[in-house]
Write a protein that holds these residues in place. Structure first.
Motif, PDB file in Angstrom:
ATOM      1  N   UNK A 204      48.251  91.492  84.579  1.00 60.59           N
ATOM      2  CA  UNK A 204      47.873  90.314  83.814  1.00 60.59           C
ATOM      3  C   UNK A 204      46.364  90.124  83.867  1.00 60.59           C
ATOM      4  N   UNK A 205      45.805  89.633  82.759  1.00 59.66           N
ATOM      5  CA  UNK A 205      44.402  89.253  82.705  1.00 59.66           C
ATOM      6  C   UNK A 205      44.260  87.741  82.751  1.00 59.66           C
ATOM      7  N   UNK A 206      45.380  87.054  82.967  1.00 54.39           N
ATOM      8  CA  UNK A 206      45.360  85.602  83.055  1.00 54.39           C
ATOM      9  C   UNK A 206      45.436  84.905  81.716  1.00 54.39           C
ATOM     10  N   UNK A 207      45.648  85.669  80.646  1.00 52.93           N
ATOM     11  CA  UNK A 207      45.792  85.107  79.302  1.00 52.93           C
ATOM     12  C   UNK A 207      46.989  85.782  78.636  1.00 52.93           C
ATOM     13  N   UNK A 208      47.470  85.201  77.540  1.00 49.96           N
ATOM     14  CA  UNK A 208      48.585  85.804  76.817  1.00 49.96           C
ATOM     15  C   UNK A 208      48.180  87.140  76.202  1.00 49.96           C
ATOM     16  N   UNK A 209      49.163  88.008  76.025  1.00 50.42           N
ATOM     17  CA  UNK A 209      48.895  89.318  75.438  1.00 50.42           C
ATOM     18  C   UNK A 209      48.270  89.222  74.056  1.00 50.42           C
ATOM     19  N   UNK A 210      48.543  88.135  73.342  1.00 53.01           N
ATOM     20  CA  UNK A 210      47.994  87.982  72.000  1.00 53.01           C
ATOM     21  C   UNK A 210      46.477  87.849  72.000  1.00 53.01           C
ATOM     22  N   UNK A 211      45.891  87.632  73.181  1.00 57.73           N
ATOM     23  CA  UNK A 211      44.434  87.573  73.303  1.00 57.73           C
ATOM     24  C   UNK A 211      43.879  88.838  73.951  1.00 57.73           C
TER      25      UNK A 211
ATOM     26  N   UNK B 131      44.557  95.543  68.855  1.00 57.14           N
ATOM     27  CA  UNK B 131      44.999  94.230  69.330  1.00 57.14           C
ATOM     28  C   UNK B 131      46.474  94.261  69.678  1.00 57.14           C
ATOM     29  N   UNK B 132      46.840  93.493  70.714  1.00 59.34           N
ATOM     30  CA  UNK B 132      48.244  93.382  71.120  1.00 59.34           C
ATOM     31  C   UNK B 132      48.945  92.177  70.489  1.00 59.34           C
ATOM     32  N   UNK B 133      48.255  91.465  69.629  1.00 65.48           N
ATOM     33  CA  UNK B 133      48.854  90.299  68.987  1.00 65.48           C
ATOM     34  C   UNK B 133      50.120  90.700  68.221  1.00 65.48           C
ATOM     35  N   UNK B 134      51.232  90.067  68.583  1.00 68.47           N
ATOM     36  CA  UNK B 134      52.545  90.277  67.971  1.00 68.47           C
ATOM     37  C   UNK B 134      53.111  91.686  68.191  1.00 68.47           C
TER      38      UNK B 134
ATOM     39  N   UNK C 284      55.159  94.437  70.172  1.00 72.94           N
ATOM     40  CA  UNK C 284      56.238  94.519  71.155  1.00 72.94           C
ATOM     41  C   UNK C 284      56.383  95.981  71.558  1.00 72.94           C
ATOM     42  N   UNK C 285      56.326  96.244  72.854  1.00 70.27           N
ATOM     43  CA  UNK C 285      56.410  97.611  73.370  1.00 70.27           C
ATOM     44  C   UNK C 285      57.505  97.729  74.413  1.00 70.27           C
TER      45      UNK C 285
ATOM     46  N   UNK D 112      56.755  92.148  78.309  1.00 71.37           N
ATOM     47  CA  UNK D 112      57.862  91.248  78.628  1.00 71.37           C
ATOM     48  C   UNK D 112      57.921  90.079  77.647  1.00 71.37           C
ATOM     49  N   UNK D 113      59.094  89.450  77.527  1.00 69.64           N
ATOM     50  CA  UNK D 113      59.257  88.371  76.549  1.00 69.64           C
ATOM     51  C   UNK D 113      58.280  87.212  76.716  1.00 69.64           C
ATOM     52  N   UNK D 114      57.855  86.907  77.953  1.00 67.32           N
ATOM     53  CA  UNK D 114      56.938  85.772  78.125  1.00 67.32           C
ATOM     54  C   UNK D 114      55.512  86.091  77.678  1.00 67.32           C
ATOM     55  N   UNK D 115      55.218  87.380  77.440  1.00 68.35           N
ATOM     56  CA  UNK D 115      53.932  87.850  76.917  1.00 68.35           C
ATOM     57  C   UNK D 115      52.747  87.395  77.776  1.00 68.35           C
ATOM     58  N   UNK D 116      52.980  87.323  79.068  1.00 67.42           N
ATOM     59  CA  UNK D 116      51.920  86.953  80.003  1.00 67.42           C
ATOM     60  C   UNK D 116      51.355  88.168  80.738  1.00 67.42           C
ATOM     61  N   UNK D 117      51.943  89.330  80.527  1.00 70.18           N
ATOM     62  CA  UNK D 117      51.527  90.517  81.264  1.00 70.18           C
ATOM     63  C   UNK D 117      51.927  91.764  80.486  1.00 70.18           C
TER      64      UNK D 117
END
Length: 306
Positions: free
Chosen positions: A170-177, A211-214, A216-217, A262-267
């Motif tokens: 984790x970078x401490x932000x959502x994957x979309x950023x 970008x990882x925005x939206x 899913x991997x 992961x579904x929470x997109x935090x990491x």
């Protein structure tokens, strides 16, 4: 029986492992341009025993999925517990639920080392072979962690070996950023059960960064077998830093990488692996160790700028 974490420190860097719960990595604090940051999305202590998502687990004798939990080796059939009901497969072997012994290492102000050892004593029904697995962690005060995973055959017969690691970064932000950059890779195509079809395709989505925005991997990538070092580069301008997630490649080395959002997109799970999906059946990257032989692989993480 409750488990406790083992802590290793080097300067502002610290590493937290839970030996009693498969040696899972619970936290990794590294110095960054914006101050020390925990770059591991770990497991709440209340869930260490069950560890949903296999977060931070050591993967042996196979990473990823095994078709029906079953394989044949040297003329005999072996059966693992099917622990992913949705796909009817076994996931990640059994070290994730095997306690580890801590062997203290040494070091200085710049780096500290610890080794976790797993004694595989032929009592696992799906893997009745004797082996010694060790994970040596070297934590650097400058902002990095390197890990050497090794397996020694202590049996009187040959054994099949696949290995890997399952950290969630984790970078401490959502994957979309966040952004991701990969080296030249081929994606392993899978069926509805997430098992390999035998086909691969070139995947250039993250060549040069994307970008990882939206996005899913849940994909396995073949890195090739040229000797060297391959890395996923995971960055975020919002976070103010990034990570280089590297692994050594080459003949018999860590030539596969699984990526999972992961579904929470935090990491982002970035999993170095020595073999492909269902390798105990397909043989894709599988190593066969004769009595007394060993195999090892090295991987790690390093803080970088954006």
């Amino acid at each position: 029986m409750p488990s406790s974490a083992f802590e290793l420190t080097a300067g502002e860097a610290s590493l937290s492992l839970v030996p009693g719960c498969g040696g899972l990595i619970h936290a990794l604090v590294l110095p960054t341009a914006v101050g020390p940051r925990n770059v591991i999305a770990g497991v709440d202590p209340s869930e260490w025993q069950d560890n949903p998502g296999y977060r931070g687990s050591v993967l042996f004798p196979f990473p990823n999925r095994l078709r029906d939990g079953r394989y044949r080796f040297a003329g005999r059939e072996y059966q693992f517990l099917v622990n992913e009901q949705a796909t009817g497969t076994a996931l990640h072997g059994f070290l994730y639920r095997t306690p580890a012994e801590v062997l203290r290492g040494g070091g200085d102000d710049e780096a500290q080392t610890v080794t976790l050892v797993y004694a595989c004593d032929a009592t696992e029904p799906g893997y009745p072979f004797s082996a010694r697995v060790s994970m040596t962690y070297t934590l650097c005060a400058s902002g990095g962690l390197s890990v050497e995973m090794s397996v020694e055959n202590r049996d009187s017969r040959a054994i099949p070996v696949g290995m890997g690691w399952h950290p969630y970064y984790t970078l401490g932000v959502r994957l979309d950023a966040c952004r991701l950059e990969l080296p030249p890779v081929e994606r392993v195509l899978v069926d509805k059960r997430m098992l390999p079809t035998g086909e691969r395709v070139s995947d250039t989505r993250f060549a040069g960064g994307g970008a990882l925005q939206e996005v899913v991997l849940d994909d396995c990538f073949d890195l090739g077998s040229e000797p060297g070092r391959a890395a996923a580069v995971f960055t975020s301008r919002t976070a103010g830093f990034g990570l280089e997630l590297w692994q050594e490649t080459g003949p018999g080395a860590l030539n596969f990488m699984q990526l999972y959002t992961p579904p929470d997109r935090q990491s982002l799970a970035v999993e170095p692996m020595s073999c492909g999906i269902d390798a105990l059946n397909t043989g894709d990257g599988l190593r066969i160790l004769e009595p007394g032989q060993s195999v090892s692989g090295t991987f790690g993480v390093r803080v970088i700028g954006c």
